[in-house]
Design a protein around this motif. Structure first.
Motif, PDB file in Angstrom:
ATOM      1  N   UNK A 156     -10.281  12.651  -9.325  1.00 36.91           N
ATOM      2  CA  UNK A 156      -9.494  13.639 -10.048  1.00 36.91           C
ATOM      3  C   UNK A 156      -7.990  13.420  -9.980  1.00 36.91           C
ATOM      4  N   UNK A 157      -7.582  12.174  -9.724  1.00 36.85           N
ATOM      5  CA  UNK A 157      -6.149  11.874  -9.706  1.00 36.85           C
ATOM      6  C   UNK A 157      -5.637  11.955 -11.153  1.00 36.85           C
ATOM      7  N   UNK A 158      -4.488  12.585 -11.328  1.00 40.72           N
ATOM      8  CA  UNK A 158      -3.999  12.818 -12.686  1.00 40.72           C
ATOM      9  C   UNK A 158      -3.518  11.527 -13.349  1.00 40.72           C
ATOM     10  N   UNK A 159      -3.643  11.492 -14.671  1.00 41.25           N
ATOM     11  CA  UNK A 159      -3.274  10.335 -15.507  1.00 41.25           C
ATOM     12  C   UNK A 159      -1.902   9.754 -15.164  1.00 41.25           C
ATOM     13  N   UNK A 160      -0.916  10.654 -15.010  1.00 38.52           N
ATOM     14  CA  UNK A 160       0.443  10.157 -14.770  1.00 38.52           C
ATOM     15  C   UNK A 160       0.639   9.629 -13.353  1.00 38.52           C
ATOM     16  N   UNK A 161      -0.283   9.968 -12.468  1.00 39.36           N
ATOM     17  CA  UNK A 161      -0.161   9.488 -11.087  1.00 39.36           C
ATOM     18  C   UNK A 161      -0.897   8.158 -10.881  1.00 39.36           C
ATOM     19  N   UNK A 162      -1.846   7.873 -11.789  1.00 37.43           N
ATOM     20  CA  UNK A 162      -2.721   6.712 -11.600  1.00 37.43           C
ATOM     21  C   UNK A 162      -2.001   5.354 -11.530  1.00 37.43           C
ATOM     22  N   UNK A 163      -1.073   5.060 -12.453  1.00 37.17           N
ATOM     23  CA  UNK A 163      -0.437   3.734 -12.400  1.00 37.17           C
ATOM     24  C   UNK A 163       0.246   3.445 -11.060  1.00 37.17           C
ATOM     25  N   UNK A 164       0.958   4.418 -10.511  1.00 34.73           N
ATOM     26  CA  UNK A 164       1.664   4.221  -9.247  1.00 34.73           C
ATOM     27  C   UNK A 164       0.674   4.000  -8.099  1.00 34.73           C
ATOM     28  N   UNK A 165      -0.404   4.763  -8.108  1.00 28.96           N
ATOM     29  CA  UNK A 165      -1.435   4.615  -7.083  1.00 28.96           C
ATOM     30  C   UNK A 165      -2.046   3.216  -7.122  1.00 28.96           C
ATOM     31  N   UNK A 166      -2.322   2.748  -8.354  1.00 25.46           N
ATOM     32  CA  UNK A 166      -2.922   1.422  -8.510  1.00 25.46           C
ATOM     33  C   UNK A 166      -1.964   0.350  -8.032  1.00 25.46           C
ATOM     34  N   UNK A 167      -0.738   0.457  -8.481  1.00 23.87           N
ATOM     35  CA  UNK A 167       0.283  -0.524  -8.134  1.00 23.87           C
ATOM     36  C   UNK A 167       0.467  -0.607  -6.619  1.00 23.87           C
ATOM     37  N   UNK A 168       0.548   0.541  -5.988  1.00 21.54           N
ATOM     38  CA  UNK A 168       0.769   0.576  -4.551  1.00 21.54           C
ATOM     39  C   UNK A 168      -0.396  -0.050  -3.781  1.00 21.54           C
ATOM     40  N   UNK A 169      -1.617   0.264  -4.215  1.00 15.65           N
ATOM     41  CA  UNK A 169      -2.792  -0.283  -3.530  1.00 15.65           C
ATOM     42  C   UNK A 169      -2.864  -1.805  -3.695  1.00 15.65           C
ATOM     43  N   UNK A 170      -2.595  -2.267  -4.911  1.00 16.25           N
ATOM     44  CA  UNK A 170      -2.638  -3.709  -5.173  1.00 16.25           C
ATOM     45  C   UNK A 170      -1.549  -4.432  -4.378  1.00 16.25           C
ATOM     46  N   UNK A 171      -0.382  -3.804  -4.281  1.00 14.44           N
ATOM     47  CA  UNK A 171       0.729  -4.388  -3.533  1.00 14.44           C
ATOM     48  C   UNK A 171       0.436  -4.461  -2.042  1.00 14.44           C
ATOM     49  N   UNK A 172      -0.104  -3.387  -1.506  1.00 12.94           N
ATOM     50  CA  UNK A 172      -0.406  -3.356  -0.069  1.00 12.94           C
ATOM     51  C   UNK A 172      -1.346  -4.494   0.301  1.00 12.94           C
TER      52      UNK A 172
END
Ligand code: ADP
Ligand code: ADP
Length: 235
Positions: free
Chosen positions: A114-130
């Motif tokens: 249920x993560x909101x649409x506008x929050x998804x790109x940052x979450x993805x980017x951060x996880x991939x970066x980590x």
């Protein structure tokens, strides 16, 4: 303060002749990096299942004792509630993946949570970066190496921001160099993101290098629980 508290757990799979876990107690403090070792059939995967709520929500059997995650009894909350706190990476990542490419794999979990649409790109980017796999974002999972697949599985779980990451032999199918890279990733996750790590691993050298604590299982029982140095000097 324990993030996971396994309290005197005995678990027997339905129809099994012996206990998979017998009177196991283990408290994991927030921020720890714990390794789990022991021969095949010792109960390691079952322990991972207990910590991630698969026992009792997914695997049927007889359970005594309790597992508390952030103070909540896993028997008294839903598997979804447990999975918001404890992310688990299966040994066979192909059995875990739900999408055919990396981006969709991360997206699926985020939407599911249920993560909101506008929050998804940052979450993805951060996880991939980590995890250090920004460059794999548009790849088909089937074209990745075993080590890359492990990293994708870890990133997909990290995107959901669990407090604890439980991994079942992430290096089992990997060569030594890829195995070290997976553990470097786990160290980064542990130190930078502050996520507690519990990893089942058979390679003593990796446990010695990366873990602050090692627990040893044998025939369903926890037989050692100490620093790698102390545990491995027992031979
Ligand atoms: P206790 O109750 O004294 O702890 P256990 O229940 O652990 O004893 O059982 C003692 C032995 O019997 C163990 O080796 C266990 O693996 C075995 N055992 C337990 N339950 C069963 C069962 N349902 N069928 C066959 N063997 C069992
Ligand atoms: P490990 O991960 O250390 O190899 P497991 O936790 O997979 O050990 O297994 C512990 C015991 O539980 C073994 O005796 C195994 O055969 C049994 N077991 C594991 N999974 C199941 C299952 N789904 N059904 C019945 N027995 C199982």
């Amino acid at each position: 303060n324990s993030i996971i508290e396994v309290k005197d757990v005995t678990f027997t799979y339905s129809g099994a002749q012996r206990h998979a876990l017998e009177r196991v107690s283990l408290a994991v403090a927030e921020g720890e990096f714990v390794g789990v070792i022991g021969p095949s059939g010792a109960g390691k995967s079952t322990l991972a299942g207990v910590m991630s709520g698969a026992v009792p929500h997914h695997f049927t059997g007889e359970l005594y004792g309790a597992c508390l995650v952030d103070g909540k009894d896993t028997c008294e909350v839903t598997l979804t509630d447990v999975s918001r706190l404890v992310g688990s990476v299966l040994q066979d990542t192909d059995a875990q993946f739900v999408a055919s490419n990396v981006r969709d794999e991360l997206l699926f979990g985020l939407e599911n949570f249920g993560v909101t649409r506008d929050e998804i790109p940052a979450r993805m980017q951060q996880a991939l970066e980590t995890v250090g796999i920004e460059d794999l974002c548009d790849r088909e999972i089937a074209t990745l190496s075993g080590g890359q697949k492990q990293k994708v599985a870890i990133a997909a779980i990290l995107a959901l921001r669990p407090r604890v990451l439980v991994l079942d032999e992430p290096t089992a199918a990997l060569d030594p160099a890829s195995s070290t890279l997976v553990f470097e990733t786990l160290r980064e996750v542990n130190r930078s993101a502050g996520i507690t790590v519990v990893v089942i691993e058979q390679k003593v050298a990796l446990l010695s290098e990366y873990c602050s604590r090692v627990v040893v299982f044998e025939q369903g029982k926890l037989i050692f629980d100490d620093t790698p140095r102390k545990v491995f000097s027992h031979g």
